[in-house]
Design a protein around this motif. Structure first.
Motif, PDB file in Angstrom:
ATOM      1  N   LYS A 122       0.844  -1.196   0.000  1.00  0.00           N
ATOM      2  CA  LYS A 122       0.000   0.000   0.000  1.00  0.00           C
ATOM      3  C   LYS A 122       0.878   1.244   0.000  1.00  0.00           C
TER       4      LYS A 122
ATOM      5  N   THR B  25       1.889   4.848   0.949  1.00  0.00           N
ATOM      6  CA  THR B  25       1.620   5.737   2.074  1.00  0.00           C
ATOM      7  C   THR B  25       1.760   7.207   1.679  1.00  0.00           C
ATOM      8  N   ASP B  26       2.670   7.503   0.767  1.00  0.00           N
ATOM      9  CA  ASP B  26       2.866   8.873   0.302  1.00  0.00           C
ATOM     10  C   ASP B  26       1.958   9.116  -0.897  1.00  0.00           C
TER      11      ASP B  26
END
Length: 135
Positions: A36, A38-39
């Motif tokens: 996944k 995150t940024d």
């Protein structure tokens, strides 16, 4: 309306000149390794999984007489076998619509593994050509 299929996700590289933000409510953004993301800010060179049709475009075949629903032919430039070899003008008259992909992303092609020698022997080198004199 044409039936909407689930998108196929492919690895893509952002090549835009300015950073862009990804909408956090639009989809579950993933890195190319499947983790996944995150940024949610993309900078030039960043990679992520994107819908294939957003990257390479897609083809629709519309009925020029508007009597049938459009057909979604798939990602990229797709032509039915019976229309292969026709000119761009002929395809346009038949109702083909070629939608282009995003110009700020590039598909990351699968890299071929480096070539491996078939045996442990050194590669064949052709004999050197030398000039000879006639006496």
């Amino acid at each position: 309306m044409p039936e909407k299929k689930e998108p196929v996700f492919v690895p893509a590289r952002y090549i835009g000149n300015t950073p862009i933000g990804l909408q956090d409510n639009k989809r579950d953004w993933r890195n190319i390794d499947g983790s996944k993301r995150t940024d949610l800010i993309l900078n030039n060179g960043d990679t992520l999984m994107m819908p294939e049709e957003e990257i390479i475009g897609f083809t629709m075949l519309e009925d020029p007489h508007r009597q049938r629903d459009p057909l979604h032919l798939g990602a990229g430039r797709v032509v039915l076998p019976e229309h292969a070899g026709k000119s761009a003008e002929e395809l346009d008259a038949l109702g083909y619509v070629f939608n282009v992909g995003r110009s700020d992303f590039r598909l990351i092609e699968a890299e071929a593994p480096p070539a491996q020698p078939l045996s442990d022997e050194p590669p064949f080198e052709p004999p050197m050509q030398v000039e000879s004199e006639v006496i």
